[in-house]
Design an enzyme around this catalytic site. Sequence first.
Site, PDB file in Angstrom:
ATOM      1  N   ASP A 407       0.822  -1.199   0.000  1.00 30.74           N
ATOM      2  CA  ASP A 407       0.000   0.000   0.000  1.00 30.74           C
ATOM      3  C   ASP A 407       0.866   1.263   0.000  1.00 30.74           C
ATOM      4  O   ASP A 407       1.923   1.302   0.629  1.00 30.74           O
ATOM      5  CB  ASP A 407      -0.888  -0.018   1.255  1.00 30.74           C
ATOM      6  CG  ASP A 407      -1.993   1.005   1.220  1.00 30.74           C
ATOM      7  OD1 ASP A 407      -2.314   1.500   0.128  1.00 30.74           O
ATOM      8  OD2 ASP A 407      -2.544   1.305   2.293  1.00 30.74           O
ATOM      9  N   ASP A 410       2.700   4.657  -4.280  1.00 25.19           N
ATOM     10  CA  ASP A 410       2.362   5.275  -5.565  1.00 25.19           C
ATOM     11  C   ASP A 410       2.433   6.800  -5.513  1.00 25.19           C
ATOM     12  O   ASP A 410       1.846   7.475  -6.344  1.00 25.19           O
ATOM     13  CB  ASP A 410       0.965   4.836  -5.997  1.00 25.19           C
ATOM     14  CG  ASP A 410      -0.092   5.045  -4.918  1.00 25.19           C
ATOM     15  OD1 ASP A 410       0.231   5.627  -3.872  1.00 25.19           O
ATOM     16  OD2 ASP A 410      -1.244   4.624  -5.117  1.00 25.19           O
ATOM     17  N   ASP A 459      -8.612   3.222  -2.759  1.00 27.56           N
ATOM     18  CA  ASP A 459      -9.515   3.510  -1.642  1.00 27.56           C
ATOM     19  C   ASP A 459     -10.819   4.112  -2.167  1.00 27.56           C
ATOM     20  O   ASP A 459     -11.092   5.312  -2.016  1.00 27.56           O
ATOM     21  CB  ASP A 459      -8.857   4.483  -0.672  1.00 27.56           C
ATOM     22  CG  ASP A 459      -7.596   3.908  -0.047  1.00 27.56           C
ATOM     23  OD1 ASP A 459      -7.377   2.702  -0.185  1.00 27.56           O
ATOM     24  OD2 ASP A 459      -6.840   4.666   0.576  1.00 27.56           O
TER      25      ASP A 459
END
Length: 794
Positions: A407, A410, A459
């Site tokens: 997670d 990026d 998300d």
Amino acid sequence: MSQPVSPRRRNLAWLCLGLALAPLGASVAQAPASPTTTSPAALMDTKLNDGINIATRGGPLSVRFVAPGIVHVQHPGTDAAPALVLDPAAGLPAFHARRSDDGANEPMLASDRGSVRWDRQHHQVRISDAQQQPLLQIELAPALPGSLSLRHDPRDALYGIGGYNATEDASAGMLRSGKQVAMSGEQGHAGAPFVWSSAGYGVLLDSDGANFTLAPGSISAVDATQRQADYYILLGTPAQIFAELAQLSGRTPLFPKWAMGFTNSQWGIDQKELLQIVDTYRSKHIPIDNITLDFDWKAWGEDDYGEFRWNPAKFPDGPSGELKKQMDARGIRLTGIMKPRIHLDTVEGRYASTHGFWVPDEKVSDDYFSHKPVKDINFDLAAARSWFGELAIKYGYDHGIAGWWNDEADTVGSETEFLNMQRALYDSQRAVSNQRVWSINRNFWLGSQRYAYGLWSGDVPTGFASMAGQRARMLSAVNVGAMQWGMDGGGFKDGTPTPENYARWIQFGAFTPIFRVHGEFAQKRQPWVYGQVAEQAATAAIRLRYALIPYIYSYEHARRASGVGLVRPLLFDWPHDPKLRNDVDSWLFGDWLLASPVVEQGQTTKDVYLPAGRWTDWFSGKTYDGGQTIHLAIDSKRWSDIPLFVREGAIIPTRTDPVDYVGERPLTQLDVEVFPAAQRSTFDYYDDDGNTYNYEHGTYFLQPLSVQRRGDTVQLELGAASGSFKPALRHYLLKIHGAAATGVSGKLKSFPNLEALQQSGGEGWASGHDRYGEVTWVRVSAARANSITVDLKH
């Protein structure tokens, strides 16, 4: 889980587009003999066949076939290292295109897939398909280094380049036009320097970032690094194009079989609640294979490798491995979140500082969870990858973490940060274990698939609008090679989904490659949380998913072998149907199922366009002619229906005895739904141990099953099985839909009904009825070749 991210720290300025090649003449040279195989990364140094060599102001340009459907266009001798989109370990068999030369004007190369012709008079390279229909023209004109300019039919539909970030408007669907940036992006984005058309071609740049301009009739691109032009043109059907893309960019290792099942991600629990959740799934017989733990599992923020090890306060049995034993006894894998950042004031943080492992020029920031100073690891560094991966194995994998949820890598402006983060974990796990690697990651760059890489869409909010938008996100990701895709079922943020929204989201997720639910802190996504009606609808969808595991797992092999995965847009199989150019409402789930889940609140009717062919409703047995839009009644009260259709010619292996998790019991009989068509169809049934990489060395089971209807007979063929794996499978129960038999060839015994046939324990056949109408059941031994003729009732 993750927090909203800041804007990308990059400045992708648009460059003028064109081609830095001004023609001075052309020559056709005889290439030396080639080796047996070559890596795409080494193509610049190895001539596989005679090429067309064109002298230009930017230097000599080589145009040549390197495979029947792959044309390589490059400046020979380019010094730049190949980009990560090309697989350095891949091998292309030696290939020689057919050559012709009409004298001085138009030298031509040809393969079974197409041809390349140099038109000196118009200073163009013309590329045609196997029927000599023009596809592309390479324009040779002055422009920038590292650029290309192609002409094509203005009516061609274009796809690829990139998908959508988690909060980005996805209403454009799959079609691509105008200015496009090939990048990995943020929060669910999938990218590749790759554009393709259903007209029969694709273009892959050897680049880790590119800017495209797509206009009616033209494709222009510039390599963001301004290297010399180096690209591949892929020819064929969509399926052939993606097979060629896999040849160049790399094939996918198989996920473990348990990953075909259901995953519940969870943030905000401890060991006690984990056990309660798992035991409730088991007591209710709602199948599940994986619990993915968020921040909770780690000693996040603590010194002494807190980013990598169990939190002993929340999970006291984690560090000792006792929790893993408890989960193993329940048939559950535990997978855990990984972050790309390290706390500075720790043993590991000081090591990273000493060795220069931080992302260059990144400022120190306070972590939003621990509120302590952190920085991100630069995974583009090989030494950083080895260090990080070895720690993850030592403190996580060795103590019960069976897979990786990567997670928030990026946000650093690198197209390859997430790719290399998972590469670190993949390489480190494979170095110490034969157990398969599993991961989900928050963005995708072509080449990532080589590292057991799944993508999730970020998300995303809860609600019907968000759910509906996942369709375009999934299919756009598939269109750049991200075949292993999933989402936070139920939505990650913005509260709790309604019971109806939750039930419909589960039904949608059951027909995606990675079937998973998740919510932000303290949000629960277990079916029983949403009331009896939603629980019943969700449970039915999950159980259907598990019944289809034999079908689904066969596409693990198919994806690795062919480059095309479990899910694909309908336009892959009907590329010339104009109604499918941008259809995201439905998709193929394998070769033989069309899924079109309900994504609107309170919907009472739904229109579904069925492509050419004959289709059967999976649940009702009603049949439809394709090439039309049908109108379905939708259950808006109990949400009990999933629009799901079977394609004529289908061969669909299923498991009919219910299980609570993959591998709970050996599979001894495979029930195969067969819908014969006049055209012969084949399904390659695949199995292996489901956990190791032994399949790479031939330890697998593969048996082709074929069917064809010929007048008043149905011909069934079981091909010879290959591979050394010996499954528990003993029989196929072939359910031949559409007619009752009057006789079956060979020595198969006739039984009065299915119950009697099943109780016999051996081979035989019977006729009767099921929800599809008349049916003939044929029970035969698995693993051996067989030819069966079924005579139908007149």
